[in-house]
Design an enzyme around this catalytic site. Structure first.
Site, PDB file in Angstrom:
ATOM      1  N   GLU A   1      10.697   1.330   9.526  1.00 33.02           N
ATOM      2  CA  GLU A   1      11.723   2.328   9.286  1.00 33.02           C
ATOM      3  C   GLU A   1      10.946   3.654   9.385  1.00 33.02           C
ATOM      4  O   GLU A   1       9.955   4.159   8.781  1.00 33.02           O
ATOM      5  CB  GLU A   1      12.115   2.206   7.797  1.00 33.02           C
ATOM      6  CG  GLU A   1      12.666   1.111   7.613  1.00 33.02           C
ATOM      7  CD  GLU A   1      14.263   1.162   7.901  1.00 33.02           C
ATOM      8  OE1 GLU A   1      14.805   2.018   8.289  1.00 33.02           O
ATOM      9  OE2 GLU A   1      14.794   0.163   7.463  1.00 33.02           O
TER      10      GLU A   1
ATOM     11  N   LYS B   1       0.768  -1.231  -0.210  1.00 35.44           N
ATOM     12  CA  LYS B   1       0.235  -0.075   0.064  1.00 35.44           C
ATOM     13  C   LYS B   1       0.823   1.185  -0.144  1.00 35.44           C
ATOM     14  O   LYS B   1       1.579   1.353   1.039  1.00 35.44           O
ATOM     15  CB  LYS B   1      -1.078   0.038   1.321  1.00 35.44           C
ATOM     16  CG  LYS B   1      -2.068   1.283   1.108  1.00 35.44           C
ATOM     17  CD  LYS B   1      -2.309   1.602   2.212  1.00 35.44           C
ATOM     18  CE  LYS B   1      -1.231   2.743   2.796  1.00 35.44           C
ATOM     19  NZ  LYS B   1      -1.192   3.909   1.805  1.00 35.44           N
TER      20      LYS B   1
ATOM     21  N   GLU C   1      10.918  16.379  14.045  1.00 37.04           N
ATOM     22  CA  GLU C   1      11.328  16.571  12.801  1.00 37.04           C
ATOM     23  C   GLU C   1      10.945  17.524  11.865  1.00 37.04           C
ATOM     24  O   GLU C   1       9.503  17.822  12.017  1.00 37.04           O
ATOM     25  CB  GLU C   1      11.115  15.072  12.150  1.00 37.04           C
ATOM     26  CG  GLU C   1      11.632  14.626  11.058  1.00 37.04           C
ATOM     27  CD  GLU C   1      11.099  13.322  10.558  1.00 37.04           C
ATOM     28  OE1 GLU C   1       9.911  12.824  11.037  1.00 37.04           O
ATOM     29  OE2 GLU C   1      12.075  12.725  10.066  1.00 37.04           O
TER      30      GLU C   1
HETATM   31  P1  NAD Z   1       2.876   8.685   7.358  1.00 35.71           P
HETATM   32  O1  NAD Z   1       3.148   7.791   8.324  1.00 35.71           O
HETATM   33  O2  NAD Z   1       1.730   9.486   7.690  1.00 35.71           O
HETATM   34  O3  NAD Z   1       2.632   7.976   6.176  1.00 35.71           O
HETATM   35  C1  NAD Z   1       3.564   6.961   5.602  1.00 35.71           C
HETATM   36  C2  NAD Z   1       2.675   5.630   5.231  1.00 35.71           C
HETATM   37  O4  NAD Z   1       1.821   5.291   6.255  1.00 35.71           O
HETATM   38  C3  NAD Z   1       1.587   6.202   3.877  1.00 35.71           C
HETATM   39  O5  NAD Z   1       1.481   5.134   3.123  1.00 35.71           O
HETATM   40  C4  NAD Z   1       0.338   6.522   4.709  1.00 35.71           C
HETATM   41  O6  NAD Z   1      -0.812   6.425   3.614  1.00 35.71           O
HETATM   42  C5  NAD Z   1       0.496   5.444   5.676  1.00 35.71           C
HETATM   43  N1  NAD Z   1      -0.549   5.785   6.625  1.00 35.71           N
HETATM   44  C6  NAD Z   1      -0.787   6.692   7.407  1.00 35.71           C
HETATM   45  N2  NAD Z   1      -1.718   6.811   8.235  1.00 35.71           N
HETATM   46  C7  NAD Z   1      -2.078   5.274   8.258  1.00 35.71           C
HETATM   47  C8  NAD Z   1      -2.993   4.566   9.121  1.00 35.71           C
HETATM   48  N3  NAD Z   1      -3.854   4.978  10.021  1.00 35.71           N
HETATM   49  N4  NAD Z   1      -2.748   3.163   8.774  1.00 35.71           N
HETATM   50  C9  NAD Z   1      -2.094   2.682   7.832  1.00 35.71           C
HETATM   51  N5  NAD Z   1      -1.372   3.305   7.035  1.00 35.71           N
HETATM   52  C10 NAD Z   1      -1.374   4.584   7.368  1.00 35.71           C
HETATM   53  O7  NAD Z   1       4.301   9.433   6.952  1.00 35.71           O
HETATM   54  P2  NAD Z   1       4.531  10.686   6.336  1.00 35.71           P
HETATM   55  O8  NAD Z   1       4.417  11.901   7.202  1.00 35.71           O
HETATM   56  O9  NAD Z   1       3.665  10.651   4.900  1.00 35.71           O
HETATM   57  O10 NAD Z   1       6.013  10.694   5.578  1.00 35.71           O
HETATM   58  C11 NAD Z   1       6.997  11.016   6.395  1.00 35.71           C
HETATM   59  C12 NAD Z   1       7.676  10.147   7.504  1.00 35.71           C
HETATM   60  O11 NAD Z   1       8.435   8.875   6.983  1.00 35.71           O
HETATM   61  C13 NAD Z   1       8.626  10.855   8.211  1.00 35.71           C
HETATM   62  O12 NAD Z   1       8.544  10.824   9.680  1.00 35.71           O
HETATM   63  C14 NAD Z   1      10.119  10.065   7.686  1.00 35.71           C
HETATM   64  O13 NAD Z   1      10.908  10.303   8.576  1.00 35.71           O
HETATM   65  C15 NAD Z   1       9.320   8.855   7.500  1.00 35.71           C
HETATM   66  N6  NAD Z   1      10.381   8.200   6.609  1.00 35.71           N
HETATM   67  C16 NAD Z   1      11.072   7.265   7.109  1.00 35.71           C
HETATM   68  C17 NAD Z   1      12.037   6.353   6.239  1.00 35.71           C
HETATM   69  C18 NAD Z   1      13.136   5.576   6.991  1.00 35.71           C
HETATM   70  O14 NAD Z   1      13.532   4.730   6.244  1.00 35.71           O
HETATM   71  N7  NAD Z   1      13.171   5.643   8.079  1.00 35.71           N
HETATM   72  C19 NAD Z   1      12.223   6.791   4.889  1.00 35.71           C
HETATM   73  C20 NAD Z   1      11.191   7.754   4.551  1.00 35.71           C
HETATM   74  C21 NAD Z   1      10.189   8.452   5.174  1.00 35.71           C
END
Ligand code: NAD
Length: 476
Positions: free
Chosen positions: A245, A169, A380
């Site tokens: 991650e 997803k 962040e």
């Molecule tokens: P987010 O957690 O909102 O979204 C990430 C994913 O989670 C998306 O696919 C989103 O649709 C999904 N998601 C959101 N709510 C959900 C729920 N209730 N149930 C299931 N899935 C859900 O994060 P974001 O703000 O869009 O992305 C940025 C974050 O990702 C930052 O904190 C960044 O540091 C982190 N990130 C980490 C890495 C790593 O490898 N450590 C790499 C890239 C990004």
């Protein structure tokens, strides 16, 4: 479109959602809005796919992954252009990401053949011990928008290499890139059901199906610490395997024995990469007091040369933020820092001239005099803001750098070998760049400590995340 059991199809609900180009605010596509029922269908397909795929030899699985690598390389330019339109990063960096993404197919085509077992000395003379590694089963993967192609292949390639099947997803901001990755998977001939894709505008019900469906053996998630923690808690009741991650808050430490110009160049390159929307982006730049002036001079000069714009234009060096909420979050952190006494050297506002108001552009920003009272020091940013902090002592800066719940990446600039080694050993982070701003590759383990996550992606560690260890004791 959704990709389930080897076929492209619409959502069970029949509804769809728009995809927006963050540089122009324009719609660039309309995709199926997958539902929980679609996720359940995909998991069922993956269960079917698993039984055949897991019995293929590692050599057979490697052939498919190698074909996927070749196809992705052939489609590199088209994929990079789509990524620029959908996610906003400049074309050159989008090409680099496609290369990085394809590298995972190649690396895990090779690693598939190296999931060795062990023969162990047994305590009894009539006993033999054998250890084998087997695929964990059906994997459910959730990926973010900031690296919309490589974050998918970093999960799919090792999962498939290990013999698992998978349901992915992707983020709601970048479904088109995900669909192109799955076109590669389809065209590589990977059998039906082995890899499945659910795009959706509403991730929560899909996440609920992933954690509650007993057919899912493992969840792998890349995204925010907040969502990752929630999913981990819910997955625990079924004891699902987990790889997470999550977010970061990287320290970037420049000692007085380092070349301040070289360090400032590194800081500007890694800080403004992907408009600061990277989990390994520096969020606290600690500079020794005695070299602060030359460091800031070079940093400001390099920032002044950054050109914001549509990533498809040749002279663009920095793209937009992903959406309006991101703009507001970044500006809030900057205003909070300035309100608490930080000095603003450049930027500090939204960019609107020359049509940029149609997208989500923020001026590359440099702040100095940042202190722990400020939000940016602790949370962040995920945006183009370089917060600079002065320090005087190695022990002090090490303690400050480690004083966070995050533990993903850290950077150190020094010419002293002993100091470099001390920092490498003492910083509580999963990835340490020593005079190096890009300590990442398909062959290297990527991941964080503490609230930055669990497990590693890439390297030989990456495939271990998709394998169970089984011990056999034989009486002879
Ligand atoms: P987010 O957690 O909102 O979204 C990430 C994913 O989670 C998306 O696919 C989103 O649709 C999904 N998601 C959101 N709510 C959900 C729920 N209730 N149930 C299931 N899935 C859900 O994060 P974001 O703000 O869009 O992305 C940025 C974050 O990702 C930052 O904190 C960044 O540091 C982190 N990130 C980490 C890495 C790593 O490898 N450590 C790499 C890239 C990004």
């Amino acid at each position: 479109m959704l990709y389930i059991d080897g076929e492209w199809r619409g959502a069970a609900s029949g509804s769809s959602f728009e995809v927006i180009n963050p540089a122009t605010g324009e719609s660039i596509g309309d995709v199926a809005d997958g539902t929980r029922q679609d996720a359940a269908d995909a998991i069922l397909a993956a269960s079917g796919g698993f039984s055949g795929w897991s019995r293929f030899t590692a050599f057979e699985r490697a052939e498919y992954l190698y074909r996927a690598y070749q196809l992705m390389m052939e489609r590199k330019e088209a994929l990079a252009r789509l990524m620029t339109e959908e996610q906003g990063k400049p074309l050159k960096t989008a090409r680099n990401e496609v290369q990085y993404a394809a590298d995972f197919f190649l690396w895990y085509a090779e690693e598939a053949k190296r999931t060795y077992g062990d023969v162990l000395p047994a305590p009894r003379s009539d006993q033999r011990f054998l250890v084998i590694r087997q695929p964990v089963g059906v994997v459910a993967a959730i990926t973010p928008w900031n690296y919309p192609v490589s974050m998918i292949t970093r999960k799919v390639a090792p999962a498939l290499a290990a013999g698992c099947s998978i349901v992915v997803k992707p983020a709601e901001q970048t479904p088109l890139c995900a669909m192109e990755v799955f076109n590669v998977i389809h065209d590589a001939g990977i059998p039906a059901g082995v890899a499945n894709l659910i795009v959706t505008a509403d991730p929560a019900p899909i996440g609920a199906e992933f954690v509650e469906n007993p057919a899912v053996a493992k969840i792998t998630f890349t995204g925010s610490t907040e969502v990752g923690t929630m999913l981990a808690g819910r997955a625990a009741s079924q004891m699902k395997r987990l790889s997470l991650e999550l977010g970061g808050h990287a320290p970037f430490i420049v000692f007085d024995d380092a070349d301040p110009a070289y360090a400032a160049k590194g800081a500007s390159l890694v800080k403004f990469l992907n408009t600061g929307q990277a989990c390994i982006s520096p969020n606290r730049i600690y500079v020794h007091k005695t070299i602060m002036e030359p460091f800031l001079a070079v940093l400001e000069e390099r920032v002044s040369r950054l050109r914001a714009g549509n990533g498809l234009a040749d002279d663009t060096s920095i793209g937009p933020l992903v959406d309006h909420a991101a703009l507001e979050k970044v500006d809030h952190q900057v205003q909070d820092a300035v309100g608490h006494g930080a000095r603003l050297h450049s930027g500090g506002h939204r960019l609107t001239d020359g049509g940029l108001d149609r997208g989500f552009f923020y001026a590359p920003t440099v702040l100095s005099g940042v202190t722990p009272e400020m939000e940016i020091y602790n949370n962040e940013t995920f945006g183009p803001v370089a917060p600079v902090i002065s320090f005087t002592d190695e022990v002090e800066v090490l303690a400050l750098a480690n004083r966070t719940t995050y533990g993903l990446a850290a950077y150190v600039y020094t010419q002293q070998l002993g100091r470099a080694m001390r920092m490498f050993e003492e910083l509580n982070y999963g990835i340490i760049g020593v005079n190096d701003i890009n300590p990442t590759a398909a062959a290297a383990p990527f991941g964080g400590m503490k609230h930055s996550g669990v497990g590693r992606e890439g390297g030989r560690e990456g495939i271990a995340e998709y394998l169970e260890t089984k011990l056999g004791g034989f009486s002879v």
